[in-house]
Design an enzyme around this catalytic site. Structure first.
Site, PDB file in Angstrom:
ATOM      1  N   MET A  30       0.836  -0.998   0.476  1.00 17.97           N
ATOM      2  CA  MET A  30      -0.225   0.093   0.196  1.00 17.97           C
ATOM      3  C   MET A  30       0.893   0.845   0.204  1.00 17.97           C
ATOM      4  SD  MET A  30      -3.272  -0.482   2.105  1.00 17.97           S
ATOM      5  CE  MET A  30      -4.403   1.092   1.893  1.00 17.97           C
ATOM      6  N   TYR A 170      -0.729  -0.594 -15.535  1.00 16.58           N
ATOM      7  CA  TYR A 170       0.929  -0.292 -15.024  1.00 16.58           C
ATOM      8  C   TYR A 170       1.725  -0.774 -16.219  1.00 16.58           C
ATOM      9  CZ  TYR A 170      -0.346   1.564 -10.635  1.00 16.58           C
ATOM     10  OH  TYR A 170      -1.111   1.788  -9.758  1.00 16.58           O
ATOM     11  N   CYS A 338     -10.899  -4.115   9.899  1.00 13.76           N
ATOM     12  CA  CYS A 338     -11.077  -2.933   8.650  1.00 13.76           C
ATOM     13  C   CYS A 338     -12.245  -3.209   7.693  1.00 13.76           C
ATOM     14  CB  CYS A 338      -9.467  -3.379   7.091  1.00 13.76           C
ATOM     15  SG  CYS A 338     -10.441  -3.145   5.523  1.00 13.76           S
ATOM     16  N   ALA A 389     -17.595   8.822  17.169  1.00 15.56           N
ATOM     17  CA  ALA A 389     -16.451   9.723  18.054  1.00 15.56           C
ATOM     18  C   ALA A 389     -16.027   9.779  19.458  1.00 15.56           C
ATOM     19  CB  ALA A 389     -17.351  11.173  17.810  1.00 15.56           C
ATOM     20  N   ALA A 664     -17.198   9.930   9.741  1.00 13.63           N
ATOM     21  CA  ALA A 664     -16.333   9.316  10.965  1.00 13.63           C
ATOM     22  C   ALA A 664     -15.448   8.995  11.473  1.00 13.63           C
ATOM     23  CB  ALA A 664     -17.035   8.082  10.514  1.00 13.63           C
TER      24      ALA A 664
END
Length: 678
Positions: A30, A170, A338, A389, A664
């Site tokens: 990543m 690519y 995730c 939060a 969020a």
């Protein structure tokens, strides 16, 4: 049962002959946005080291260019640049000598963000503003030589190997496909010639680095493009790569310009692993699979089925650096999962020069800037609101040793996430709520639900600090008839508290408007929970694997029996403000369900005839049964204002602080930084 008994395949070592991987978990490549910064390597070293300590078996870095025309910004071609990379490799190997780290070599080819982009042919990608320069024979030799040099420099820098990305549109992948390789010389034409570039490249790299250096090649097992590689071509290439000395084949499942989602939360878990499994049967070297594998049981199931030898989990390692350690210790329910939202990771990468982070873990890539150290002065803190939060604040503050109590007027924690989890394709939001529930339970945080607190109660309890995370109130537009029985709130619609008619207008085309449209137009099982439905909705043929993996026929999408119009006041294209990497999927999904989208709208009134509008100076009436109001939000700050007036120490976080289009990512980030500083 121990974790090693529960996940025997995930924790089994993998012998590569000259070295071994300690387990089958890979932190996939990543780009972080740190690679190009002046202090980027000083920041990447602790970022990668933290993942190494977290128990992963192998790490692959973000893409590094072999030369200027490669287009990444981050380049490795000199000894001086190799010295910078040594900061990373030494940090990882010091954290855990058994963890392997490989550097990804990424030549962007026609997708390079500069006017010096090169490719086998001068064919412009639809997602690139520039037409690449066609390489001549000398130019091809230069690119190969530069990539070989890059691999040698990576070896000098202390990496255990390299990954060559040969997919995604690519440079390397553009040699393989006729659409982008229109040459008639030895580098084009027949597939044998089109394969020449990657095969010659990897052969020369092996020759230059010797036998005891890991070579991974990332192959486009499915291009997700009509005219992409056929299955036979994929297999042929993989076998020949094995023959020239590649140690591991990593499967990739898209070109960036493909109109098929592969990484969004709407994609089922491990949706593409079966493709890797088919390829694995053709090879004698290990294979890596990836995409939407975010929990240890999913990874183990992939390995048990024989679909791969190694499981790549890139974003899950952003979300929780201790993913594998928690798994090994039987603490899977403490993994901060995730949710594949992409909002702080890939949207930042492809949005242009933003540092990557993670919505559920703001420390990701910010390990030198955001740390949760034990407080020398623990405080007694009340948190009012158990939305993202408030929960993030409670997590960080309690970790630092503060005493926290959470209050919420609802019957469950989660706040706006309890709406998101009900949208088809967003079921992963359940995981974040599960994580916070476990944190509350483990740390014995007092949680008071179904309670509306007031200033008197808080003042009487004498808290040192009150964190006001009371969230938002849906904004009610000031137009005639807004209280008409046709007008309903998006909250009531998502929660199923009100009936929705056959003809619907949605006032507001932000993220919530799109979610509401998805909710009311969806029919049948969520595609995110069923690979076969997902494949039909996006035109993927896993069974027959036509060229590129896509059928080329109109996808089959089941929709509710409704006429829905999504309205936007702005004159910009509807949905432009949605996420860079996922917004197009939501627009396309709704369009296929027949949702009409109109911008430049002025709302006039609601009455028995429907919704009265002005569009491009033309007066219109939409004959609808239901008008769903998604017109923004306003912060709920009354309690905060009252506390401040009384002289109490209070802070606003999340939507109560800023309610512009529920976010969020911003809420959790803000709460985490504030809780780290108190």
């Amino acid at each position: 049962m121990s974790a090693f008994e529960k996940y025997p395949n995930l924790f089994s070592p993998l012998d590569l002959g000259f070295t071994q991987l300690k387990n089958r978990a890979l932190m996939g490549s990543m780009h972080t946005g740190l690679e190009e910064l002046e202090d980027g390597f000083e920041r990447m070293a602790p970022y990668f080291a933290e993942r190494a300590r977290g128990g992963v078996g192998m790490i692959i870095t973000g893409g590094i260019s072999p030369n200027l025309e490669g287009g990444m910004g981050a380049k490795l071609s000199t000894r001086e640049e190799a010295a910078q990379h040594r900061l990373i490799t030494e940090a990882v190997h010091e954290a855990d000598p058994d963890v392997k780290i490989c550097m990804q070599i990424l030549h962007m080819g026609p997708l390079a963000r500069n006017k010096g982009a090169v490719a086998p042919s001068a064919v412009r990608s639809r997602i690139s503003p520039n037409t690449p320069h066609e390489l001549d024979e000398a130019g091809i030799e230069k690119q190969i030589a530069d990539m070989v040099n890059c691999a040698v420099r990576a070896q000098e820098a202390g990496y255990d190997g390299i990954e060559m990305i040969g997919s995604a549109g690519y440079l390397v992948s553009t040699f393989l496909v006729e659409k982008t390789n229109q040459r008639t010389d030895q580098w084009g034409g027949s597939y044998e010639n089109r394969m020449r570039f990657p095969l010659e490249l990897m052969r020369r790299i092996r020759e230059a680095v010797g036998q005891e250096f890991i070579l991974v090649f990332r192959i486009a097992a499915m291009d997700m493009l009509q005219g992409g590689m056929s299955w036979d071509e994929v297999v042929t290439l993989a076998k020949k790569l094995e023959a020239v000395g590649v140690n591991i084949i990593s499967t990739h499942f898209t070109w960036h310009e493909a109109a098929v989602p592969t990484i969004a939360t709407m994609v089922p878990r491990a949706a593409f692993a079966g493709v890797t499994g088919r390829l694995r049967k053709e090879l004698s070297i290990p294979t890596i699979t990836s995409n939407r594998i975010n929990m240890p049981d999913v990874a183990e199931a992939v390995l048990v089925k024989g679909d791969a030898d190694i499981v790549s989990m890139a974003r899950p390692m952003l979300a929780d650096a201790e993913f594998m350690r928690k798994t090994a210790e039987g603490r899977e329910d403490e993994i901060n999962t995730c949710i594949a939202c992409n909002q702080a990771c890939l949207d930042h990468t492809f949005g242009g020069h933003q540092e990557v982070s993670c919505l559920v873990n703001p420390r990701a890539c910010h390990e030198t800037k955001l740390n949760y150290v034990k407080s020398e002065n623990p405080k007694n803190i009340a948190i009012i609101g158990a939305g993202p939060a408030g929960l993030a604040y409670a997590d960080v503050a309690s970790k630092r040793g503060h005493s926290v109590s959470i209050y919420d007027a609802s019957s469950e924690i989660g706040g706006q996430f309890n709406l998101a989890k009900q949208i088809p394709g967003k079921e992963e939001f359940y995981e974040t709520i599960r994580y916070f529930n476990r944190i509350i339970e483990k740390r014995k945080i007092p949680l008071y639900l179904n309670i509306s607190v007031d200033k008197e109660m808080l003042l009487a309890k004498g808290y040192d600090e009150v964190i006001v995370a009371t969230g938002i109130t849906p904004r009610v537009p000031d137009i005639e008839g807004i209280t008409h029985e046709k007008a309903v709130s998006y909250i009531d619609v998502i929660n199923g508290a009100v009936p929705v008619g056959k003809k619907v207008a949605i006032m507001g085309a932000g993220g919530i408007g799109f979610d509401v449209a998805e909710k009311i137009m969806h029919a049948g099982k969520s595609a995110a929970l069923d690979i076969d439905i997902f494949a039909k909705e996006w035109g993927i043929d896993f069974e027959n694997h036509p060229r590129g993996g896509v059928t080329g026929v109109e996808p089959v999408v089941e929709a509710a029996d409704r006429e829905v119009t999504l309205l936007q006041r702005k004159s910009t294209p509807v949905g432009r403000g949605l996420g860079k990497t996922t917004g197009w999927t939501h627009r396309l999904a709704l369009a296929r369900r027949g949702v009409k989208m109109i911008n430049g709208v002025e709302y006039l009134k609601i009455d028995d005839d429907g919704l009265h509008l002005r569009i491009n100076d033309q007066y219109e009436i939409l004959d609808v049964d239901t008008v769903i109001i998604c017109a923004g939000q306003t912060p709920k700050r009354e309690l905060f204002d009252q506390l401040v007036k009384e002289g109490a120490s209070a802070q606003l976080v999340g939507g109560a602080y800023e309610a512009m289009e529920l976010d969020a990512k911003r809420a959790i980030n803000q709460a985490s930084y504030l809780a780290a500083a108190i």
